[in-house]
Design an enzyme around this catalytic site. Sequence first.
Site, PDB file in Angstrom:
ATOM      1  N   HIS A  34      70.220 188.894  68.623  1.00 25.04           N
ATOM      2  CA  HIS A  34      70.848 190.169  68.245  1.00 25.04           C
ATOM      3  C   HIS A  34      70.907 190.332  66.724  1.00 25.04           C
ATOM      4  O   HIS A  34      71.956 190.593  66.150  1.00 25.04           O
ATOM      5  CB  HIS A  34      72.230 190.311  68.879  1.00 25.04           C
ATOM      6  CG  HIS A  34      72.143 190.635  70.332  1.00 25.04           C
ATOM      7  ND1 HIS A  34      72.805 191.674  70.923  1.00 25.04           N
ATOM      8  CD2 HIS A  34      71.420 190.071  71.314  1.00 25.04           C
ATOM      9  CE1 HIS A  34      72.509 191.722  72.210  1.00 25.04           C
ATOM     10  NE2 HIS A  34      71.661 190.751  72.467  1.00 25.04           N
ATOM     11  N   LYS A  71      40.122 222.363  60.340  1.00 21.95           N
ATOM     12  CA  LYS A  71      40.607 223.596  60.993  1.00 21.95           C
ATOM     13  C   LYS A  71      39.548 224.112  61.969  1.00 21.95           C
ATOM     14  O   LYS A  71      39.857 224.547  63.067  1.00 21.95           O
ATOM     15  CB  LYS A  71      40.925 224.661  59.933  1.00 21.95           C
ATOM     16  CG  LYS A  71      41.277 226.011  60.546  1.00 21.95           C
ATOM     17  CD  LYS A  71      41.850 226.966  59.530  1.00 21.95           C
ATOM     18  CE  LYS A  71      42.007 228.346  60.171  1.00 21.95           C
ATOM     19  NZ  LYS A  71      43.132 229.092  59.637  1.00 21.95           N
TER      20      LYS A  71
END
Length: 526
Positions: free
Chosen positions: A282, A136
Amino acid sequence: MSTTPLALLSVSDKSNIVEFAQGLIKAGFGLLSTGGTYRLLTENNVDVTEVSDYTGFPEMMDGRVKTLHPKIHGGILGRRGKDDAVMSEHAIDRIDLVVVNLYPFAETIARADVTMNDAIENIDIGGPTMVRSAAKNHAHVGIVTDPADYDRILTALGDGTALTTALRYDLAVKAFEHTAQYDGMIANFLGSRVNENQEAENFSRTFNVQLEKVQDLRYGENPHQNAAFYIENQPLKSQQASIATAKQLQGKALSYNNIADTDAALECVKAFSTPACVIVKHANPCGVAVDNDQVAAYNTAFSTDPESSFGGIIAFNRPLTLAAAKAIIDNQFVEVIIAPSIEDGVLEATAAKKNVRVLVCGELPAPDQRDIQLDYKRVNGGLLVQEQDLGLITANDLKIVTDVQPTEAQIADLLFSWNVAKYVKSNAIVYAKGQRTIGVGAGQMSRVNSARIAAIKAEHAGLATEGAVMASDAFFPFRDGIDNAAAVGISAIIQPGGSMRDDETIAAANEHGIAMVFTGMRHFRH
Ligand SMILES: NC(=O)c1ncn([C@@H]2O[C@H](COP(=O)(O)O)[C@@H](O)[C@H]2O)c1NC=O
């Protein structure tokens, strides 16, 4: 109040910590450390103050409380220039660098004999609290959570105690990623148990995984869709070869569809213990062959469906030989070739087609040694999670249900076709003969149509279905599937069985003199 900036070292994984601490002192830091880390450092003649001496509070409750003190968190969280007065009022020194790695929760819960108490005691509290405080306050404080970063930190410090803003920010992001992953593991572990005394359920109340971006992709399935490739970032995750472990050795950047199809090809080729070649288009295998001669395996797989193989993805389960690489490059347009490794000279040969992507993924596990991974499928607003379909069928599992018994060669082909069908989208029909595909019918809404397509493909490729075997990923609901198979000359069938009308399909097979076996296992793939 000390004017020397402090580094606080509190690590479970103590590898290289002594050398790192010595480097920090050289750079100008004073050191603070918790019990075990302190002892190791002092044993190695590193000048360090124990946290308990600094705070005036002993470590207590078997280490549950060591660093949870305002002099520690004030020293980390204090905003330099803004909180100086309050820090000085409470004799809080600046802690400019925090070096923490956490209790080994992942390793603890991976143990077969782990108890709930072991797990609970390995939930680190003080460590993540310091990590989060430092992250922080990254505007002023550096946070190091990974021993692999020690060298780059010492290099960046040089002869001083300041890290750049950019490096502190990078370390802070890494720190929050680390605590997020750590808390995710804890939530998964506890959340898969209804209460402390319960056995684990398969799936936890919330599903917490961390995925790490390895590549931004040019686009997704289509050019108007943005996309990226993330891989699972879990401690102790499986190291088995996969598309996520693959290294690209040449060629254009992989596309979204390349990655999906390469995964499909690689997972399919893993199903074979003997040397095999799988060509995917595919997401479906359009040609598969097993042959000790890799060139022959490729040529045979290709000949199943040359039309679909154009622009395909080709996977091998053995090192890619120079001869096979040349055979592919000379024969067809190919998007990706993937193999566990490559022989000398392969890259020189494939360089002639510089766009072809050549990937190596490392040695593949044997079919019965594959780690079960989770499969995810997103639906709008949710995620379906299941175990990967690694169900294995051997000759011993087959139930022969017809009067005609399959021959040994037919059994080998039935198992081969079954292995392929598992990787074909449902409804899946695979015709095969002599350890090679003859025709593949994929992804149709009716099984009969998949069978028709498999026959059409065989015909287009000039391959005889006469005497071939047929695999169906799920049972035949009616006898028409068997009648149609007989019409194209199928001699043996493998399917799960389990239909209300199994009697009718068995009778149909008997009428046509077809051998049929049931696996008792279905392989839908959507
Ligand atoms: N309780 C605390 O205040 C506390 N502060 C630091 N730890 C952890 O203790 C470990 C280091 O302990 P030691 O230096 O005693 O071997 C580190 O993994 C660190 O994350 C703590 N342990 C657990 O929460």
